[in-house]
Write a protein that holds these residues in place. Structure first.
Motif, PDB file in Angstrom:
ATOM      1  N   TRP A   8      67.512  28.176 -20.496  1.00 54.51           N
ATOM      2  CA  TRP A   8      67.620  27.458 -19.231  1.00 54.51           C
ATOM      3  C   TRP A   8      66.579  27.911 -18.215  1.00 54.51           C
ATOM      4  CZ3 TRP A   8      70.287  23.449 -20.320  1.00 54.51           C
ATOM      5  CH2 TRP A   8      71.370  23.526 -21.211  1.00 54.51           C
ATOM      6  N   ALA A   9      65.589  28.638 -18.649  1.00 49.60           N
ATOM      7  CA  ALA A   9      64.552  29.122 -17.717  1.00 49.60           C
ATOM      8  C   ALA A   9      63.757  27.949 -17.150  1.00 49.60           C
ATOM      9  CB  ALA A   9      63.622  30.086 -18.439  1.00 49.60           C
ATOM     10  N   ARG A  10      63.294  28.118 -15.935  1.00 56.92           N
ATOM     11  CA  ARG A  10      62.517  27.056 -15.286  1.00 56.92           C
ATOM     12  C   ARG A  10      61.203  27.613 -14.744  1.00 56.92           C
ATOM     13  NH1 ARG A  10      65.814  24.081 -10.816  1.00 56.92           N
ATOM     14  NH2 ARG A  10      66.266  26.213 -10.176  1.00 56.92           N
ATOM     15  N   HIS A  11      60.189  26.774 -14.745  1.00 52.00           N
ATOM     16  CA  HIS A  11      58.903  27.132 -14.165  1.00 52.00           C
ATOM     17  C   HIS A  11      58.968  27.029 -12.635  1.00 52.00           C
ATOM     18  CE1 HIS A  11      56.620  26.926 -17.984  1.00 52.00           C
ATOM     19  NE2 HIS A  11      57.457  25.964 -18.294  1.00 52.00           N
ATOM     20  N   THR A  12      58.215  27.868 -11.970  1.00 51.94           N
ATOM     21  CA  THR A  12      58.017  27.729 -10.535  1.00 51.94           C
ATOM     22  C   THR A  12      56.726  26.946 -10.312  1.00 51.94           C
ATOM     23  OG1 THR A  12      59.147  29.807 -10.022  1.00 51.94           O
ATOM     24  CG2 THR A  12      57.623  28.944  -8.366  1.00 51.94           C
ATOM     25  N   ILE A  13      56.807  25.856  -9.555  1.00 51.94           N
ATOM     26  CA  ILE A  13      55.648  25.004  -9.323  1.00 51.94           C
ATOM     27  C   ILE A  13      55.408  24.893  -7.816  1.00 51.94           C
ATOM     28  CG2 ILE A  13      54.661  22.696  -9.607  1.00 51.94           C
ATOM     29  CD1 ILE A  13      56.145  22.448 -12.213  1.00 51.94           C
ATOM     30  N   PRO A  14      54.473  25.670  -7.274  1.00 49.17           N
ATOM     31  CA  PRO A  14      54.131  25.554  -5.861  1.00 49.17           C
ATOM     32  C   PRO A  14      53.257  24.320  -5.605  1.00 49.17           C
ATOM     33  CG  PRO A  14      53.632  27.753  -6.736  1.00 49.17           C
ATOM     34  CD  PRO A  14      53.834  26.836  -7.902  1.00 49.17           C
TER      35      PRO A  14
ATOM     36  N   SER B 254      61.925  22.935 -13.898  1.00 49.57           N
ATOM     37  CA  SER B 254      61.108  23.609 -12.873  1.00 49.57           C
ATOM     38  C   SER B 254      61.798  23.528 -11.515  1.00 49.57           C
ATOM     39  CB  SER B 254      59.728  22.940 -12.779  1.00 49.57           C
ATOM     40  OG  SER B 254      59.856  21.610 -12.298  1.00 49.57           O
ATOM     41  N   HIS B 255      61.303  24.341 -10.609  1.00 53.17           N
ATOM     42  CA  HIS B 255      61.698  24.182  -9.210  1.00 53.17           C
ATOM     43  C   HIS B 255      60.453  24.300  -8.347  1.00 53.17           C
ATOM     44  CE1 HIS B 255      61.460  28.515  -8.167  1.00 53.17           C
ATOM     45  NE2 HIS B 255      61.881  28.712  -9.389  1.00 53.17           N
ATOM     46  N   ARG B 256      60.442  23.511  -7.279  1.00 56.70           N
ATOM     47  CA  ARG B 256      59.256  23.405  -6.432  1.00 56.70           C
ATOM     48  C   ARG B 256      59.303  24.395  -5.269  1.00 56.70           C
ATOM     49  NH1 ARG B 256      59.821  17.854  -4.044  1.00 56.70           N
ATOM     50  NH2 ARG B 256      62.021  18.332  -4.423  1.00 56.70           N
ATOM     51  N   GLU B 257      58.120  24.811  -4.866  1.00 51.15           N
ATOM     52  CA  GLU B 257      57.955  25.558  -3.624  1.00 51.15           C
ATOM     53  C   GLU B 257      56.895  24.821  -2.814  1.00 51.15           C
ATOM     54  OE1 GLU B 257      56.927  29.535  -4.665  1.00 51.15           O
ATOM     55  OE2 GLU B 257      58.969  30.073  -5.290  1.00 51.15           O
ATOM     56  N   ILE B 258      57.312  24.179  -1.730  1.00 48.86           N
ATOM     57  CA  ILE B 258      56.415  23.304  -0.974  1.00 48.86           C
ATOM     58  C   ILE B 258      55.960  24.020   0.294  1.00 48.86           C
ATOM     59  CG2 ILE B 258      56.137  21.041   0.106  1.00 48.86           C
ATOM     60  CD1 ILE B 258      58.540  20.104  -1.562  1.00 48.86           C
ATOM     61  N   ALA B 259      54.650  23.963   0.564  1.00 50.33           N
ATOM     62  CA  ALA B 259      54.095  24.579   1.765  1.00 50.33           C
ATOM     63  C   ALA B 259      53.103  23.608   2.403  1.00 50.33           C
ATOM     64  CB  ALA B 259      53.387  25.886   1.420  1.00 50.33           C
TER      65      ALA B 259
ATOM     66  N   VAL C 221      45.336  19.106  -1.588  1.00 53.32           N
ATOM     67  CA  VAL C 221      46.632  19.475  -2.149  1.00 53.32           C
ATOM     68  C   VAL C 221      46.388  20.318  -3.397  1.00 53.32           C
ATOM     69  CG1 VAL C 221      48.872  18.665  -2.978  1.00 53.32           C
ATOM     70  CG2 VAL C 221      47.518  17.218  -1.429  1.00 53.32           C
ATOM     71  N   HIS C 222      47.074  21.440  -3.471  1.00 52.29           N
ATOM     72  CA  HIS C 222      46.970  22.282  -4.668  1.00 52.29           C
ATOM     73  C   HIS C 222      48.325  22.359  -5.347  1.00 52.29           C
ATOM     74  CE1 HIS C 222      46.517  26.289  -6.856  1.00 52.29           C
ATOM     75  NE2 HIS C 222      45.670  25.455  -7.436  1.00 52.29           N
ATOM     76  N   VAL C 223      48.357  21.955  -6.613  1.00 50.91           N
ATOM     77  CA  VAL C 223      49.567  22.032  -7.431  1.00 50.91           C
ATOM     78  C   VAL C 223      49.316  23.064  -8.521  1.00 50.91           C
ATOM     79  CG1 VAL C 223      51.197  20.753  -8.866  1.00 50.91           C
ATOM     80  CG2 VAL C 223      49.976  19.570  -7.011  1.00 50.91           C
ATOM     81  N   SER C 224      50.181  24.053  -8.623  1.00 49.64           N
ATOM     82  CA  SER C 224      50.001  25.075  -9.656  1.00 49.64           C
ATOM     83  C   SER C 224      51.285  25.218 -10.471  1.00 49.64           C
ATOM     84  CB  SER C 224      49.613  26.432  -9.041  1.00 49.64           C
ATOM     85  OG  SER C 224      50.593  26.867  -8.120  1.00 49.64           O
ATOM     86  N   GLY C 225      51.119  25.666 -11.696  1.00 52.84           N
ATOM     87  CA  GLY C 225      52.265  25.864 -12.575  1.00 52.84           C
ATOM     88  C   GLY C 225      52.539  24.704 -13.512  1.00 52.84           C
ATOM     89  N   THR C 226      51.928  23.548 -13.270  1.00 49.63           N
ATOM     90  CA  THR C 226      52.195  22.397 -14.129  1.00 49.63           C
ATOM     91  C   THR C 226      51.489  22.506 -15.477  1.00 49.63           C
ATOM     92  OG1 THR C 226      50.396  21.184 -13.031  1.00 49.63           O
ATOM     93  CG2 THR C 226      52.637  20.804 -12.233  1.00 49.63           C
TER      94      THR C 226
END
Length: 228
Positions: free
Chosen positions: A196-202, A39-44, A171-176
């Motif tokens: 090799w695909a990864r999830h996006t986890i905001p 996965s890769h994170r998107e932090i806001a 805190v909201h975590v999505s995609g997990t």
């Protein structure tokens, strides 16, 4: 091992300097490498933490066992190193090895789950932690969502925030849920995404919610839910 009162299950050694150093290496190193492979994170919203001085209660949704390391890694270092995670005593503290492991790796403190999210005597340890400058992560739904949607927000976190005079940071975590749904023991690749695909986890932090001593706890938790 029978479940005892939460005070007798706590592992204070996990919050010592050696414990904090080990945890930083695990969260940002070992677990970080594994999670980043899937996965890769998107932090806001981390700017909401910058003006805050004292401890806070991070109230998050809960869809997966990945939520905890993902949230902790998303915190700025000064917050992560002084943040504990409330963990259900009846799930994580029934076996000594599991209790020691989660205490060290995630800095958990045992909480007794009740109808409102915390048992009557469940806050003794966390109140002491907050008094000594530690923040706390609370998964207010009390358990992992089975469909990825935000469930009922229990009000124990609002009661604790009012009693301790500290703000709640939603805190909201999505995609997990897609990355590691309940029942899975390891993360998975996105369906049909390739080897090799990864999830996006905001991971999104909200503006602090200041809870007065006379605040309606249900209204406070509704504000948290609406953010999510």
């Amino acid at each position: 091992m029978e479940i005892e009162e939460s005070a007798s299950l706590d592992k204070p050694w996990a919050r010592t300097l050696p414990g904090r150093v080990t945890r930083e290496l695990l969260i940002c190193g070992v677990f970080g490498w594994i999670i980043d492979a899937y996965s890769h994170r998107e932090i806001a919203g981390r700017e909401y933490l910058e003006p805050l001085e004292g401890p806070v209660i991070f109230v998050a949704n809960h869809c997966s066992h990945v939520d905890t390391p993902m949230l902790l890694r998303s915190l700025p270092a000064r917050w992560r190193r002084r943040t504990a995670v409330a963990a259900a005593a009846d799930y994580f503290y029934t076996k000594r090895l599991l209790a020691n492991t989660v205490s060290l790796v995630f800095c958990t403190v045992p909480m007794e789950r009740g109808a409102r999210g915390m048992g009557t005597d469940a806050t003794t340890d966390v109140e002491h932690l907050i008094d000594t400058g530690w923040s706390l992560v609370v998964f207010a739904e009390g358990t992992r969502s089975r469909d990825g949607r935000v469930g009922l927000m229990r009000s124990g976190a609002a009661v604790l925030a009012a009693r301790q005079g500290v703000p709640i940071v939603p805190v909201h975590v999505s995609g997990t849920h897609e990355a590691m749904p309940p029942g899975r023991s390891w993360m998975v690749r996105p369906e049909g995404g390739g080897r090799w695909a990864r999830h996006t986890i905001p991971v999104s932090f909200g503006a602090p919610i200041h809870v007065g001593p006379r605040a309606d706890r249900l209204e406070v938790m509704e504000r948290v839910r609406l953010f999510m």
